[in-house]
Scaffold this motif. Structure first.
Motif, PDB file in Angstrom:
ATOM      1  N   GLU A   1      30.929  18.404 -14.006  1.00 29.52           N
ATOM      2  CA  GLU A   1      30.737  18.014 -12.607  1.00 29.52           C
ATOM      3  C   GLU A   1      30.677  19.205 -11.653  1.00 29.52           C
ATOM      4  O   GLU A   1      29.916  19.220 -10.695  1.00 29.52           O
ATOM      5  CB  GLU A   1      31.868  17.089 -12.124  1.00 29.52           C
ATOM      6  CG  GLU A   1      32.143  15.873 -12.974  1.00 29.52           C
ATOM      7  CD  GLU A   1      33.194  16.122 -14.047  1.00 29.52           C
ATOM      8  OE1 GLU A   1      34.312  15.600 -13.916  1.00 29.52           O
ATOM      9  OE2 GLU A   1      32.879  16.854 -15.020  1.00 29.52           O
ATOM     10  N   LYS A   2      31.506  20.209 -11.923  1.00 32.78           N
ATOM     11  CA  LYS A   2      31.603  21.338 -10.979  1.00 32.78           C
ATOM     12  C   LYS A   2      30.377  22.241 -11.034  1.00 32.78           C
ATOM     13  O   LYS A   2      30.137  23.007 -10.111  1.00 32.78           O
ATOM     14  CB  LYS A   2      32.871  22.157 -11.284  1.00 32.78           C
ATOM     15  CG  LYS A   2      34.156  21.380 -11.030  1.00 32.78           C
ATOM     16  CD  LYS A   2      35.395  22.185 -11.321  1.00 32.78           C
ATOM     17  CE  LYS A   2      35.660  22.399 -12.800  1.00 32.78           C
ATOM     18  NZ  LYS A   2      35.836  21.153 -13.566  1.00 32.78           N
TER      19      LYS A   2
ATOM     20  N   GLU B   1      30.987  15.730  -2.289  1.00 34.38           N
ATOM     21  CA  GLU B   1      30.349  16.525  -1.229  1.00 34.38           C
ATOM     22  C   GLU B   1      29.498  17.652  -1.830  1.00 34.38           C
ATOM     23  O   GLU B   1      28.373  17.913  -1.390  1.00 34.38           O
ATOM     24  CB  GLU B   1      31.431  17.106  -0.316  1.00 34.38           C
ATOM     25  CG  GLU B   1      30.917  17.810   0.919  1.00 34.38           C
ATOM     26  CD  GLU B   1      30.247  16.865   1.899  1.00 34.38           C
ATOM     27  OE1 GLU B   1      29.118  17.176   2.314  1.00 34.38           O
ATOM     28  OE2 GLU B   1      30.838  15.820   2.228  1.00 34.38           O
ATOM     29  N   ASN B   2      30.035  18.316  -2.877  1.00 32.40           N
ATOM     30  CA  ASN B   2      29.274  19.375  -3.562  1.00 32.40           C
ATOM     31  C   ASN B   2      27.983  18.825  -4.169  1.00 32.40           C
ATOM     32  O   ASN B   2      26.926  19.448  -4.082  1.00 32.40           O
ATOM     33  CB  ASN B   2      30.108  20.015  -4.684  1.00 32.40           C
ATOM     34  CG  ASN B   2      31.261  20.828  -4.132  1.00 32.40           C
ATOM     35  OD1 ASN B   2      31.297  21.112  -2.943  1.00 32.40           O
ATOM     36  ND2 ASN B   2      32.200  21.194  -4.977  1.00 32.40           N
TER      37      ASN B   2
ATOM     38  N   ASP C   1      45.046  20.065 -11.807  1.00 33.65           N
ATOM     39  CA  ASP C   1      45.380  21.437 -11.403  1.00 33.65           C
ATOM     40  C   ASP C   1      44.133  22.277 -11.161  1.00 33.65           C
ATOM     41  O   ASP C   1      44.220  23.350 -10.580  1.00 33.65           O
ATOM     42  CB  ASP C   1      46.227  22.116 -12.489  1.00 33.65           C
ATOM     43  CG  ASP C   1      45.495  22.176 -13.827  1.00 33.65           C
ATOM     44  OD1 ASP C   1      44.855  21.167 -14.168  1.00 33.65           O
ATOM     45  OD2 ASP C   1      45.544  23.207 -14.502  1.00 33.65           O
ATOM     46  N   ARG C   2      42.961  21.782 -11.601  1.00 35.19           N
ATOM     47  CA  ARG C   2      41.786  22.638 -11.565  1.00 35.19           C
ATOM     48  C   ARG C   2      40.612  22.035 -10.798  1.00 35.19           C
ATOM     49  O   ARG C   2      39.942  22.723 -10.046  1.00 35.19           O
ATOM     50  CB  ARG C   2      41.351  22.960 -13.000  1.00 35.19           C
ATOM     51  CG  ARG C   2      40.240  23.983 -13.059  1.00 35.19           C
ATOM     52  CD  ARG C   2      40.081  24.551 -14.449  1.00 35.19           C
ATOM     53  NE  ARG C   2      39.514  23.601 -15.377  1.00 35.19           N
ATOM     54  CZ  ARG C   2      39.927  23.459 -16.617  1.00 35.19           C
ATOM     55  NH1 ARG C   2      40.921  24.195 -17.074  1.00 35.19           N
ATOM     56  NH2 ARG C   2      39.369  22.603 -17.424  1.00 35.19           N
TER      57      ARG C   2
ATOM     58  N   ALA D   1      29.276  13.257 -14.761  1.00 37.31           N
ATOM     59  CA  ALA D   1      30.242  12.195 -14.479  1.00 37.31           C
ATOM     60  C   ALA D   1      31.615  12.703 -14.875  1.00 37.31           C
ATOM     61  O   ALA D   1      31.734  13.728 -15.542  1.00 37.31           O
ATOM     62  CB  ALA D   1      29.918  10.942 -15.302  1.00 37.31           C
ATOM     63  N   THR D   2      32.655  11.964 -14.492  1.00 40.65           N
ATOM     64  CA  THR D   2      33.991  12.286 -14.994  1.00 40.65           C
ATOM     65  C   THR D   2      34.183  11.698 -16.386  1.00 40.65           C
ATOM     66  O   THR D   2      34.773  12.317 -17.252  1.00 40.65           O
ATOM     67  CB  THR D   2      35.076  11.728 -14.045  1.00 40.65           C
ATOM     68  OG1 THR D   2      34.778  12.133 -12.713  1.00 40.65           O
ATOM     69  CG2 THR D   2      36.449  12.261 -14.422  1.00 40.65           C
TER      70      THR D   2
END
Length: 412
Positions: A117-118, A153-154, A143-144, A64-65
């Protein structure tokens, strides 16, 4: 390959030993917990180590964020009712930190893992989770981090066809879009206070309609799924319609929502809601968040808010005016160096509070507060801000590295 009780090859064992040695050296040198550097070394020696360590565990991933670290703690407490748990409780949530955490849990039955998350899709591939909890997605580290629709989508691509049970927040359209590629989803009505990242439909780009607590796209028909678990006031409603009281030591609506999702996850592993929620009461603070500390003869409550959604939730749980508030914002690597997100935060919610501003980017924050017509004073450091605060418990709200600075200063 060893038998079921010991899935590690000689190479993997060497990697674990080397990683622990490096982590211990890092701690001895006063450079933090050493979990990330230890994990990096271990993965260099055996790139498949994370998969090997996860092999004998029933794994839960949490992403999650906002709320990952807290929810990971709540799920870990709940699952301890069913057996030993290993978890990256300190929040090192990329592959190196996760590997390091799992390497320390040789007798564990469950692995409860917070994932950035990434990295979710990759970690899910490596650990073959039984359950994945998806709480929310909102703008963060501008910025990242990829734009939120791209992150969704990922997730959607990475989780398509996953065997895991996905426990997902039905109130966040981005999370629903991401989870709905999976064949086995449990929907939780956990709420969504921050809606500014979900006005356009993630499926077709159309405008989202939001009547009451519902949402749908008028153009393609993408809509809120029917939840089987829900947060309702101070209770969790389970799929049978029973209401279970939430008793937490952690403050705020967001943590009740985290508890509702955690109860749904615990049920996947056979832990009933009553048992799960009773165990969650043990959690008082999470990596220093929500701690009340004494400093210079005053009570300070330390609150972490890393992005607009987090600030909005935090404002809802602070003591009412005229409680003094100290705000601290940095823009170092771990925070994201772009502070334009400050303009997305509604600082008029602090009206009536005496406000004191510190941190690397105190002047950026001062400009934002000026535009929001807030009364504030810029201070050099925490000590000066505390001395200037009028009576009452002081609410201290900080973003990520600013929060770490504060904890060091107050000896927490």
């Amino acid at each position: 390959m060893a038998g079921n009780s010991d899935p590690l090859t000689p190479r993997a064992k060497l990697a674990v030993t080397a990683g622990k040695a490096v982590a211990a050296a890092s701690r001895a040198a006063g450079r933090g917990s050493g979990s990330v550097i230890g994990g990096r070394v271990a993965l260099k020696l055996d790139p498949d180590l994370l998969a090997r360590l996860a092999q004998n565990l029933d794994v839960v991933l949490v992403s999650a964020t906002n709320g990952k670290t807290t929810t990971t703690r709540l799920i870990a407490e709940a699952l301890r009712a069913a057996g030993p748990v290993v978890s990256n409780a300190l929040g090192a949530n990329m592959p190196a930190g996760i590997t390091s955490a799992l390497a320390g849990g040789s007798d564990a039955r469950y692995g409860v893992i917070e994932v950035d998350e990434k990295y979710l899709a990759g970690v899910a591939r490596d650990t073959d989770p039984k359950c994945i909890a998806l709480l929310n997605l909102s703008r963060d580290q501008l910025d990242r981090a990829a734009e939120t629709r791209m992150l969704a989508e990922n997730w959607r691509e990475g989780l398509a066809g996953s065997k895991a049970v996905i426990v997902a927040n039905a109130d966040d359209p981005l999370v629903v879009w991401a989870a709905s590629s999976s064949p086995n989803v449990i929907w939780v009505a956990a709420g969504q206070m921050w809606k500014d990242d979900a006005w356009s439909c993630p499926a077709c780009g159309g405008v989202m309609q939001r009547p009451g607590d519902d949402w749908f796209c008028g153009e393609c028909g993408f809509r809120r799924p029917t939840p089987t678990w829900a947060l309702s006031g101070d209770h969790v409603l389970d799929p049978h319609g029973s209401a279970w009281p939430i008793h937490l030591q952690l403050p705020g609506r967001a943590n009740k929502a985290n508890a509702a999702s955690s109860a749904a996850v615990a049920a996947v592993f056979g832990v009933p809601p009553q048992v799960a929620l009773e165990r969650m009461y043990q959690v008082q603070a999470v990596a220093g968040r929500y701690d009340v500390v004494q400093f210079q003869g005053r009570d300070l409550r330390l609150l972490l808010a890393k992005n607009p959604a987090g600030w909005l939730e935090t404002f809802s749980l602070i003591d009412p005016p005229p409680a003094p508030v100290i705000l601290s914002v940095n823009a170092r690597g771990a925070d994201g160096t772009d502070t334009s997100w400050l303009w997305d935060v509604d600082y008029t919610r602090l009206t009536g509070h005496p406000i004191f501003v510190i941190g690397d980017r105190k002047l950026d924050l001062a400009v934002r507060l000026e535009v929001a017509n807030q009364h504030f004073q810029v201070c050099d450091n925490l000590d000066q801000a505390v001395q200037m605060c009028p009576p009452g418990r002081i609410e201290v709200i900080a973003n990520y590295t600013a929060f770490q600075d504060l904890r060091r200063r107050v000896g927490n």
